[in-house]
Enzyme design. Structure first.
Site, short mmCIF file in Angstrom:
data_model
loop_
_atom_site.label_atom_id
_atom_site.label_comp_id
_atom_site.label_asym_id
_atom_site.label_seq_id
_atom_site.Cartn_x
_atom_site.Cartn_y
_atom_site.Cartn_z
N GLU A 110 11.30 -45.94 -28.66
CA GLU A 110 11.62 -45.66 -27.40
C GLU A 110 12.66 -46.57 -27.20
O GLU A 110 13.05 -47.59 -27.81
CB GLU A 110 10.36 -46.56 -26.53
CG GLU A 110 9.30 -45.57 -27.13
CD GLU A 110 8.00 -46.30 -26.04
OE1 GLU A 110 7.96 -46.93 -25.10
OE2 GLU A 110 6.56 -45.79 -26.58
N LYS A 112 14.58 -48.83 -24.29
CA LYS A 112 14.41 -50.37 -23.59
C LYS A 112 14.73 -50.09 -22.02
O LYS A 112 16.38 -49.78 -22.10
CB LYS A 112 14.65 -50.95 -24.70
CG LYS A 112 13.70 -52.82 -23.64
CD LYS A 112 14.39 -53.65 -24.54
CE LYS A 112 13.71 -54.97 -23.52
NZ LYS A 112 14.48 -55.05 -22.17
N ASP A 114 15.98 -50.20 -18.01
CA ASP A 114 17.56 -51.30 -18.24
C ASP A 114 16.49 -51.47 -16.82
O ASP A 114 17.69 -50.94 -15.46
CB ASP A 114 18.54 -51.61 -18.41
CG ASP A 114 19.25 -53.32 -18.35
OD1 ASP A 114 17.88 -53.69 -17.62
OD2 ASP A 114 20.12 -53.11 -17.79
N TYR A 219 5.43 -45.83 -20.06
CA TYR A 219 5.52 -46.14 -21.49
C TYR A 219 4.01 -46.65 -21.59
O TYR A 219 4.73 -47.00 -23.38
CB TYR A 219 7.10 -46.87 -21.81
CG TYR A 219 7.01 -47.77 -21.50
CD1 TYR A 219 6.58 -48.65 -20.65
CD2 TYR A 219 7.92 -47.93 -20.57
CE1 TYR A 219 6.39 -49.80 -20.36
CE2 TYR A 219 8.55 -49.07 -19.36
CZ TYR A 219 7.82 -50.06 -19.79
OH TYR A 219 8.07 -51.49 -18.65
N LYS A 307 16.93 -56.12 -29.00
CA LYS A 307 17.84 -55.74 -28.16
C LYS A 307 19.54 -55.71 -29.06
O LYS A 307 20.12 -55.98 -29.65
CB LYS A 307 18.29 -57.15 -27.80
CG LYS A 307 16.73 -57.59 -26.42
CD LYS A 307 17.17 -56.88 -25.35
CE LYS A 307 17.98 -57.79 -24.39
NZ LYS A 307 16.66 -58.95 -23.52
N CYS A 401 40.74 -90.71 -22.38
CA CYS A 401 40.01 -90.21 -21.65
C CYS A 401 40.11 -89.08 -20.64
O CYS A 401 41.55 -90.55 -20.25
CB CYS A 401 38.80 -90.99 -21.11
SG CYS A 401 38.11 -90.40 -19.64
N CYS A 419 34.04 -91.15 -23.69
CA CYS A 419 34.81 -91.94 -23.34
C CYS A 419 33.24 -92.68 -23.22
O CYS A 419 32.58 -93.50 -22.91
CB CYS A 419 35.01 -90.96 -21.90
SG CYS A 419 35.22 -92.83 -21.18
S1 IVH Z 1 6.32 -51.72 -23.33
C1 IVH Z 1 2.58 -54.13 -23.78
N1 IVH Z 1 8.21 -50.13 -24.13
O1 IVH Z 1 11.08 -54.51 -21.44
C2 IVH Z 1 4.22 -53.74 -23.69
N2 IVH Z 1 8.75 -51.94 -21.90
O2 IVH Z 1 11.50 -57.26 -22.35
C3 IVH Z 1 4.56 -53.98 -22.01
N3 IVH Z 1 10.93 -52.22 -21.13
O3 IVH Z 1 8.93 -55.95 -19.32
C4 IVH Z 1 6.09 -53.06 -22.61
N4 IVH Z 1 11.82 -50.26 -21.47
O4 IVH Z 1 9.64 -53.88 -17.72
C5 IVH Z 1 8.34 -51.14 -22.85
N5 IVH Z 1 9.55 -48.28 -23.55
C6 IVH Z 1 8.91 -49.88 -22.97
C7 IVH Z 1 10.02 -50.49 -22.10
C8 IVH Z 1 9.47 -51.28 -21.82
C9 IVH Z 1 11.50 -51.06 -20.66
C10 IVH Z 1 10.91 -53.58 -20.48
C11 IVH Z 1 9.45 -54.51 -19.79
C12 IVH Z 1 9.40 -55.00 -20.41
C13 IVH Z 1 10.72 -55.81 -20.47
C14 IVH Z 1 10.71 -56.42 -22.06
#
Ligand code: IVH
Length: 663
Positions: A110, A112, A114, A219, A307, A401, A419
């Site tokens: 998925e 991530k 922001d 999600y 990341k 120094c 120093c």
């Molecule tokens: S799953 C137990 N899915 O990323 C599972 N998190 O760095 C919990 N986030 O706190 C999270 N996109 O705020 C999940 N597709 C995604 C996400 C996602 C963004 C964020 C979320 C989480 C943070 C962790």
């Protein structure tokens, strides 16, 4: 149902459907004018007949509810965060660990998103609460604002009780539009989509949030078992069918190659997305497998976040300057032409030491690439050699120094230069700055510049001088910028700091190896400066968590600084620990605990603090080194771990009996 109620229901349905089609499916079905017409009709009916206004009426979308504070809500299940991985190797490590547990899972990849995570709670198909993640255990009630987010359904397609979780975010174009408006009004610009979304959701007045046009993706379903759902993909489909906005980009993949392919594809497309993403979340698809893999205190072991490498920006390295710290360590620092990296302006970056600069081959005048390491600390990545003009100047490490001109030395062949002049003004200034800092004596009003100036003017040459500042008030006021009122305040704060508990003083003295935690440990163990000073190297080493290097450093410090401590004592500075002295209890002291489930009458934090005040260690995961696992109501997988490893288990009754005896 009378005619009015019927019309309310009809209008609600038209507006909710229109919202859903427009904001969730991105497929408008009625014109804006029509929408406004129906909305106005419903608003008017609700005005005339407030008794028919539903708390989840689509009229809430425009905001209106104002709260006076954010109520705290404890999450039914903690909202966990995700562990991070940064490259292919680490992704493979993540998958290998799972393989080692005997699984060969399919994964869901998925984006991530922001933004900020949110828990949405529905009862009988109606939204009743929206809660921020907060610290994972307790979040804030943002229901009034959540209702203004048009892609979040107010009512579901089925009248069920359910909690779902997802991310609230701001689209890139919305931020741009908002910032244009703010610039026109002379307001400070919002730095990035995440801050903008977080700021928008933390508004007491929901009208403000409504104007920010936030969006969301759902999600995560925390209770799939309640709906007989066995895979994450099914959970996503289920939530989509209830009316939630689920990202269509989510993809089921067979193995690590599938994950890498997904990442490669999105890395290409990322810039073109309407919203900001900072990585890819990888989740084990099978829910039974997820449960078996389990959780650490903070993260599920069945998911991780890849990341993207931090975005890099080019700028000019205009100079390299040197700073001297309290310990005498000399650090080269990059002076940069100001550049914005991920929303904040970077002007300086540490270059750590000579070796670091040489290994990067930096020259003054170079065009360099900079980034924020771990998205926080600015870092110079490399020099763009192809952009050199010939006018660049080589870096030369200083030999003296920069402040007192003492010859610098390297200690034990480490990379850093020091120093070692104890009279070095810069070192002394930094020592005073440390002494007054927040975690040390916490003397407010004495900022770095003021300390430096008072030092240079000769008023405060060392920490004991702080306490005679009150006698020099008149003389100080002769200089620009020192009003009587502000000076009085500083003097009051200095006087008050005499009553601080011992650990603040211990930390403030700047003894090598003594951070805040060790200072607290020493203060609570010895209770007074006198008994700490009387402790031998052996005494110190016998304390848990004090190693021989720390013990040596403490002994050496007091051997050289008896006079200073004597002076501080005469000044009237408290030399005793004001917290609770660590007790001992044979069942608890020096034992390693893990807590799972809830014990009535005590929060987990309280249990932890109580055990720690009797010198026990409380950790998050069960291992063969764990001595005791406290198992309360609704325990997690740690209970099973304890059983598997044959570790002593305390139930609620036993735990309460012991806790109540700890005083
Ligand atoms: S799953 C137990 N899915 O990323 C599972 N998190 O760095 C919990 N986030 O706190 C999270 N996109 O705020 C999940 N597709 C995604 C996400 C996602 C963004 C964020 C979320 C989480 C943070 C962790």
């Amino acid at each position: 149902m009378n005619e009015i109620q019927k019309r309310v229901a009809e209008l609600t349905k038209i507006l909710n459907d229109a919202n859903y089609n427009y904001y969730v499916l991105d497929n408008p079905t009625i014109s804006d004018q029509e929408y406004d017409k129906y909305l106005r009709e419903l608003i008017n009916i609700e005005k005339e007949h407030p008794e028919y206004a539903d708390p989840n009426s689509p009229t809430n979308r425009v905001g209106g509810e104002v709260i006076d504070k954010f109520n705290k809500i404890v999450h039914e299940r903690p909202m966990l965060s995700l562990a991070n991985v940064f490259n292919e190797e680490e992704i493979k490590d993540f998958a290998n660990k799972i393989k080692k547990e005997g699984f060969a899972p399919e994964y869901v990849c998925e984006y991530k998103i922001d933004g900020l995570s949110v828990a949405l709670i529905y009862e009988n198909g109606s939204l009743v609460r929206g809660v921020t993640r907060g610290d994972g255990v307790t979040g804030e009630d943002i229901t009034h604002n959540v209702k203004t987010i048009k892609s979040i359904p107010l009512t579901l397609k089925e009248k069920i009780d359910i909690e779902v979780r997802g991310e609230i975010f701001m689209n890139k174009s919305t931020l741009e539009k908002l910032n244009k408006e703010r610039a026109a009004q002379g307001l400070p610009l919002l730095q990035n989509v995440r801050n903008a979304a977080a700021g928008s959701i933390r508004q007491l007045d929901s009208k403000v949030t409504a104007k920010r046009e936030l969006d969301n993706f759902i999600y995560y379903l925390p209770n799939p078992e309640d709906f007989n759902i066995t895979t994450h993909m099914e959970a996503l489909e289920f939530m989509k069918n209830l009316g939630f906005k689920v990202n269509p980009a989510n993809r089921l993949v067979k193995d690590v190659n599938g994950i890498l392919k997904f990442i490669a594809e999105i890395t290409e497309k990322r810039a073109k997305l309407p919203y900001e993403i900072d990585g890819v979340v990888i989740k084990v698809n099978d829910i039974a497998m997820q449960e078996k893999l389990g959780y650490t205190a903070k993260y599920p072991k069945w998911a991780t976040a890849y990341k993207f490498p931090a975005t890099e920006v080019l700028t000019k390295l205009t100079d390299i300057i040197f700073t001297v710290g309290r310990t005498g360590r000399v650090t080269p620092n990059a002076v940069l032409e100001p550049a914005i990296v991920m929303g904040s302006t970077i002007r300086r970056a540490t270059l750590h030491n000579e070796d670091y600069v040489l290994s990067k081959g930096l020259k003054i005048g170079d065009i360099v690439s900079i980034r924020k390491a771990g998205d926080v600390i600015p870092e110079v990545v490399d020099a763009k050699i192809e952009r050199r003009t010939g006018a660049e100047k080589p870096f030369v490490m200083i030999k003296e120094c920069p402040m007192c001109h003492t010859k610098l030395v390297k200690l034990d062949n480490q990379a850093d230069y020091y120093c070692l002049n104890p009279e070095c003004p810069k070192r002394n200034i930094e020592s005073i700055i440390h002494y007054v800092s927040r975690d040390a004596m916490n003397i407010e009003g004495l900022g770095n510049e003021i300390v430096e100036e008072l030092y240079n003017l000769g008023f405060v040459k060392n920490i004991t001088d702080l306490y005679s500042l009150k006698d020099k008030k008149k003389a100080i006021m002769e200089f620009d910028g020192y009003g009587e009122k502000s000076l009085n305040k500083i003097i009051d704060n200095i006087e008050n700091s005499k009553n601080n508990s011992l650990e603040r003083l211990l930390y403030g003295l700047g003894i090598k190896e003594i951070g805040t935690k060790t200072a607290k440990l020493l203060a609570s163990h010895f209770g007074s400066m006198a008994s700490l000073m009387a402790a031998s190297q052996e005494d110190l080493e016998s304390i848990r968590d004090i190693g021989s290097i720390t013990a040596q450093s403490i002994v050496a410090y007091f051997a050289h600084n008896q006079n200073l401590i004597e002076q501080l004592k005469e000044i009237g500075i408290n030399m005793t620990y004001k917290g609770k002295i660590a007790g001992t209890n044979e069942l608890v002291t020096a034992k390693k605990f893990v807590i799972t489930g809830t014990i009535s009458g005590f929060s987990r934090k309280e249990i932890k603090e109580k055990l720690e005040s009797f010198s026990a260690k409380v950790s998050d995961s069960v291992s063969k080194n764990t001595d005791i696992v406290i198992v309360g109501a609704n325990p997690g997988s740690k209970y099973q771990d304890a059983l598997n490893l044959g570790i002593t288990i305390w139930d609620e009754e036993k735990t309460l009996e012991v806790l109540n005896n700890l005083q």
